[in-house]
Design an enzyme around this catalytic site. Structure first.
Site, mmCIF file in Angstrom:
data_model
loop_
_atom_site.group_PDB
_atom_site.id
_atom_site.type_symbol
_atom_site.label_atom_id
_atom_site.label_comp_id
_atom_site.label_asym_id
_atom_site.label_seq_id
_atom_site.Cartn_x
_atom_site.Cartn_y
_atom_site.Cartn_z
ATOM 1 N N ARG A 78 0.805 -1.340 -0.126
ATOM 2 C CA ARG A 78 0.023 0.156 -0.026
ATOM 3 C C ARG A 78 0.926 1.213 -0.081
ATOM 4 O O ARG A 78 0.730 2.340 -0.667
ATOM 5 C CB ARG A 78 -1.115 -0.111 1.181
ATOM 6 N N HIS A 83 3.182 5.892 -2.601
ATOM 7 C CA HIS A 83 4.279 6.909 -2.183
ATOM 8 C C HIS A 83 5.356 6.714 -3.237
ATOM 9 O O HIS A 83 6.085 7.504 -3.615
ATOM 10 C CB HIS A 83 4.770 6.676 -0.716
#
Length: 117
Positions: A78, A83
């Site tokens: 995730r 990111h």
């Protein structure tokens, strides 16, 4: 089971079912997946949801790190999708879909089923 944990388990369940639905009409084919930007983004979004829900679950109840295989890796994925989006490998995501998502699906369905008994 805590009601919030149950809600997050349902979030994981729904996200997995959505991913499964993306492939309901045709076989899972990596080459078609790789060429379909909308499908890739939809899968990645559902993986983000799964990772966030698992993060919330184990933050609330640490015993779920043993009940959900690879919980930390799911959260790590995730974080990578969110990111380090420019570093996402189609092959890596495909491997997760084929090799790891079915196991997570079984575990989540079992945990929800235990609660409903």
């Amino acid at each position: 089971m805590d009601e919030r944990v149950l809600k997050w388990l349902y979030d994981v369940k729904i996200a997995i079912e959505e991913i499964d639905d993306f492939f309901r009409e045709e076989e899972r084919d990596f080459l078609k997946y790789r060429e379909n930007l909308m499908l890739k983004r939809a899968v990645e979004r559902n993986l983000e949801i799964i990772g966030e829900a698992v993060n919330r679950i184990i933050s609330r109840d640490h015993t779920f790190t043993e009940k959900i295989s690879n919980a930390k890796a799911i959260i790590g994925l995730r974080n990578q999708v969110i990111h380090a989006y420019d570093n996402i490998s189609d092959e890596n995501i495909w491997s997760i879909l084929i090799n790891h998502l079915p196991k997570l699906k079984r575990e989540v369905f079992e945990l929800i089923g235990e609660h409903e008994k």
